[in-house]
Design an enzyme around this catalytic site. Structure first.
Site, PDB file in Angstrom:
ATOM      1  N   ASN A 103       1.383  -8.555  -1.129  1.00 10.87           N
ATOM      2  CA  ASN A 103       0.413  -9.831  -0.861  1.00 10.87           C
ATOM      3  C   ASN A 103       1.062 -11.205  -0.651  1.00 10.87           C
ATOM      4  O   ASN A 103       2.031 -11.534  -1.415  1.00 10.87           O
ATOM      5  CB  ASN A 103      -1.104  -9.732  -1.634  1.00 10.87           C
ATOM      6  CG  ASN A 103      -1.659  -8.476  -1.649  1.00 10.87           C
ATOM      7  OD1 ASN A 103      -1.337  -7.537  -2.342  1.00 10.87           O
ATOM      8  ND2 ASN A 103      -2.481  -8.529  -0.801  1.00 10.87           N
ATOM      9  N   CYS A 161       0.867  -1.204  -0.137  1.00 15.87           N
ATOM     10  CA  CYS A 161      -0.087   0.026   0.024  1.00 15.87           C
ATOM     11  C   CYS A 161       0.633   1.048  -0.064  1.00 15.87           C
ATOM     12  O   CYS A 161       1.780   1.396   0.893  1.00 15.87           O
ATOM     13  CB  CYS A 161      -0.739   0.024   1.199  1.00 15.87           C
ATOM     14  SG  CYS A 161      -1.732   1.395   1.349  1.00 15.87           S
TER      15      CYS A 161
HETATM   16  P1  HMG Z   1      -9.093  13.750  -0.962  1.00 14.09           P
HETATM   17  O1  HMG Z   1      -8.182  14.592  -1.291  1.00 14.09           O
HETATM   18  O2  HMG Z   1      -9.661  14.156   0.505  1.00 14.09           O
HETATM   19  O3  HMG Z   1     -10.685  13.933  -1.871  1.00 14.09           O
HETATM   20  O4  HMG Z   1      -9.093  12.322  -1.183  1.00 14.09           O
HETATM   21  P2  HMG Z   1     -11.656  15.131  -2.263  1.00 14.09           P
HETATM   22  O5  HMG Z   1     -12.957  14.454  -2.227  1.00 14.09           O
HETATM   23  O6  HMG Z   1     -11.517  16.421  -1.144  1.00 14.09           O
HETATM   24  O7  HMG Z   1     -11.301  15.622  -3.616  1.00 14.09           O
HETATM   25  C1  HMG Z   1     -10.045  16.084  -3.847  1.00 14.09           C
HETATM   26  C2  HMG Z   1      -9.620  15.757  -5.563  1.00 14.09           C
HETATM   27  O8  HMG Z   1      -9.768  14.368  -5.630  1.00 14.09           O
HETATM   28  C3  HMG Z   1     -10.753  16.425  -6.347  1.00 14.09           C
HETATM   29  O9  HMG Z   1     -10.188  16.851  -7.667  1.00 14.09           O
HETATM   30  C4  HMG Z   1     -11.650  15.218  -6.629  1.00 14.09           C
HETATM   31  O10 HMG Z   1     -12.263  15.371  -8.030  1.00 14.09           O
HETATM   32  C5  HMG Z   1     -10.630  13.938  -6.799  1.00 14.09           C
HETATM   33  P3  HMG Z   1      -9.479  18.215  -7.829  1.00 14.09           P
HETATM   34  O11 HMG Z   1     -10.746  19.252  -7.978  1.00 14.09           O
HETATM   35  O12 HMG Z   1      -8.786  18.554  -6.930  1.00 14.09           O
HETATM   36  O13 HMG Z   1      -8.915  18.122  -9.359  1.00 14.09           O
HETATM   37  N1  HMG Z   1     -11.387  12.917  -6.260  1.00 14.09           N
HETATM   38  C6  HMG Z   1     -11.209  11.797  -7.097  1.00 14.09           C
HETATM   39  N2  HMG Z   1     -10.745  11.542  -8.504  1.00 14.09           N
HETATM   40  C7  HMG Z   1     -10.841  10.327  -8.756  1.00 14.09           C
HETATM   41  N3  HMG Z   1     -11.557   9.416  -8.310  1.00 14.09           N
HETATM   42  C8  HMG Z   1     -12.304   9.612  -7.080  1.00 14.09           C
HETATM   43  C9  HMG Z   1     -11.888  10.765  -6.345  1.00 14.09           C
HETATM   44  N4  HMG Z   1     -12.645  11.113  -5.331  1.00 14.09           N
HETATM   45  C10 HMG Z   1     -12.101  12.617  -5.215  1.00 14.09           C
HETATM   46  N5  HMG Z   1     -12.821   8.414  -6.586  1.00 14.09           N
HETATM   47  C11 HMG Z   1      -9.572  10.045  -1.528  1.00 14.09           C
HETATM   48  C12 HMG Z   1      -9.807  11.223  -1.060  1.00 14.09           C
HETATM   49  C13 HMG Z   1     -10.305   8.908  -1.025  1.00 14.09           C
HETATM   50  C14 HMG Z   1     -10.144  10.260  -2.947  1.00 14.09           C
HETATM   51  C15 HMG Z   1      -8.137   9.743  -1.839  1.00 14.09           C
HETATM   52  O14 HMG Z   1      -7.609   9.869  -0.355  1.00 14.09           O
HETATM   53  C16 HMG Z   1      -7.739   8.535  -2.549  1.00 14.09           C
HETATM   54  O15 HMG Z   1      -7.943   8.405  -3.627  1.00 14.09           O
HETATM   55  N6  HMG Z   1      -7.103   7.507  -1.587  1.00 14.09           N
HETATM   56  C17 HMG Z   1      -7.085   6.267  -2.251  1.00 14.09           C
HETATM   57  C18 HMG Z   1      -5.809   5.559  -1.551  1.00 14.09           C
HETATM   58  C19 HMG Z   1      -5.585   4.204  -2.070  1.00 14.09           C
HETATM   59  O16 HMG Z   1      -5.870   3.886  -3.283  1.00 14.09           O
HETATM   60  N7  HMG Z   1      -4.757   3.375  -1.225  1.00 14.09           N
HETATM   61  C20 HMG Z   1      -4.526   1.949  -1.646  1.00 14.09           C
HETATM   62  C21 HMG Z   1      -5.674   1.232  -1.636  1.00 14.09           C
HETATM   63  S1  HMG Z   1      -6.109   0.736   0.005  1.00 14.09           S
HETATM   64  C22 HMG Z   1      -5.220  -0.682   0.260  1.00 14.09           C
HETATM   65  O17 HMG Z   1      -4.340  -0.939  -0.450  1.00 14.09           O
HETATM   66  C23 HMG Z   1      -5.433  -1.543   1.376  1.00 14.09           C
HETATM   67  C24 HMG Z   1      -6.258  -2.850   1.021  1.00 14.09           C
HETATM   68  O18 HMG Z   1      -5.379  -3.616   0.033  1.00 14.09           O
HETATM   69  C25 HMG Z   1      -6.434  -3.807   2.227  1.00 14.09           C
HETATM   70  C26 HMG Z   1      -5.132  -3.964   3.288  1.00 14.09           C
HETATM   71  O19 HMG Z   1      -4.202  -4.573   2.635  1.00 14.09           O
HETATM   72  O20 HMG Z   1      -5.331  -3.694   4.201  1.00 14.09           O
HETATM   73  C27 HMG Z   1      -7.681  -2.642   0.156  1.00 14.09           C
HETATM   74 MG    MG Z   2      -3.589  -4.983   0.613  1.00 12.81          MG
END
Ligand code: HMG
Ligand code: MG
Length: 302
Positions: free
Chosen positions: A250, A241
């Protein structure tokens, strides 16, 4: 000891695996990887993530991935969705199943999705509601179930509370993530037992174990004995991550399939075809096998 007779593997390589890779890969290569995984017999392949491209640039081609999939009958291609914006984009691109992702640790929730755990659950509620209306199945992840890179120990009560909340909100399955791979077998069993005691049936749980300390297989063996019958894994052991520094991949799908074959547990996966898919993606990334099973199979071919 009793184990499940069959186990469902959720292949997360194209998402969890590739989200953390520095080497940029074309959409065509990712699609070829996904297709090879399906060819190996994997029936659930997490294809991509509709997250912000500013946060995870590796998943920026999510729509092209969904539109380019060679969808095979009987194979599901879930995608990660953090909010309504992601849900709408995923649906527009043709996603038929999604996964929302929360954490058991406040610190990790902030770093990963920029909000508290309570805010994340409130954000998922309308997503899950829309998915229900649209007939879209929703899986729920809980991260940091055996430790957090920022907070350290994570109380089992916190894991159980978040897992139960996602289950009550309508997630059909809860995937419990040892995000940084720090778990050991007795702790993994206690964690599963705590979630079951909170009211999520064991047949609704999946184990999502990263392999940072080489304990993932031991942990899986321990929770198989409790009846967990869904395992998340990543071909070639890719993964990590971006918001959990130092966390490695993984558990490798090759390792899991080898273990399951040895236990006489059916996974429906052809190990040779799977290993070939793993070698393909490793070659694209310029990597050697992270999986001992994959390395041993490759050595036999040499
Ligand atoms: P934020 O900055 O708080 O979002 O991010 P916001 O709502 O304030 O929006 C800011 C900007 O992001 C805006 O764009 C939105 O349009 C855009 P701007 O006006 O600045 O150009 N935005 C998006 N764009 C595309 N798709 C979206 C989206 N939402 C807002 N869905 C947010 C909050 C959740 C979006 C951000 O923190 C994020 O994308 N996080 C993802 C992190 C991630 O993917 N981490 C890895 C996956 S989790 C993992 O690996 C664990 C897992 O495997 C299980 C485990 O191992 O434990 C699942
Ligand atoms: Mg994971």
């Amino acid at each position: 000891m009793t184990y499940p007779k069959a186990v469902t593997l959720v292949e997360v390589g194209p998402r969890d695996g590739l989200q953390n890779e520095k080497t940029p890969l074309s959409t065509e290569i990712k699609l070829a990887f996904i297709d090879q995984l399906a060819d190996a017999g994997l029936k659930v392949i997490e294809a991509t993530a509709f997250v912000s491209p500013k946060w995870v640039p590796q998943m920026a081609d999510h729509s092209a991935i969904m539109q380019g999939l060679n969808k095979r009958p009987g194979v599901r291609y879930p995608v990660l969705v953090p909010n309504m914006q992601g849900y709408e984009a995923a649906r527009a691109a043709g996603a038929e199943e999604i996964a929302v992702f929360a954490a058991a640790s406040e610190a990790f929730s902030q770093k990963n999705i920029n909000c508290t755990i309570a805010e994340s659950l409130a954000r998922f509620a309308p997503v899950i509601e829309a998915a229900r209306r649209d007939g879209v199945a929703v899986r729920g992840y809980v991260s940091c179930v055996l430790g957090c890179p920022y907070q350290g120990d994570v109380p089992l009560d916190d894991v159980a509370r978040v897992a139960k909340a996602l289950f009550d909100m309508g997630c059909y399955e809860i995937s419990l993530g040892d995000t940084i791979g720090v778990g050991t077998p007795v702790k993994a069993r206690a964690m599963i037992a705590a979630v079951v005691a909170a009211g999520v049936p064991v047949d609704k749980l999946a184990a999502h174990f990263h392999d940072t300390y080489g304990m993932a297989l031991a942990n899986l063996y321990a929770v198989l004995e409790l009846g967990v019958a869904t395992i998340d894994c990543s071909a070639a052991g890719l993964g990590g991550c971006p918001y959990a520094k130092g966390a490695s991949g993984n558990v490798a799908t090759e390792d899991v399939v080898y273990l399951l074959n040895g236990l006489g547990i059916d996974s429906g996966v052809d190990l040779d075809k799977l290993a070939s898919a793993g070698r393909f993606i490793n070659a694209q990334l310029g990597k050697t096998a992270a999986s001992k099973v994959a390395a041993a199979l490759a050595a036999q071919l040499a």
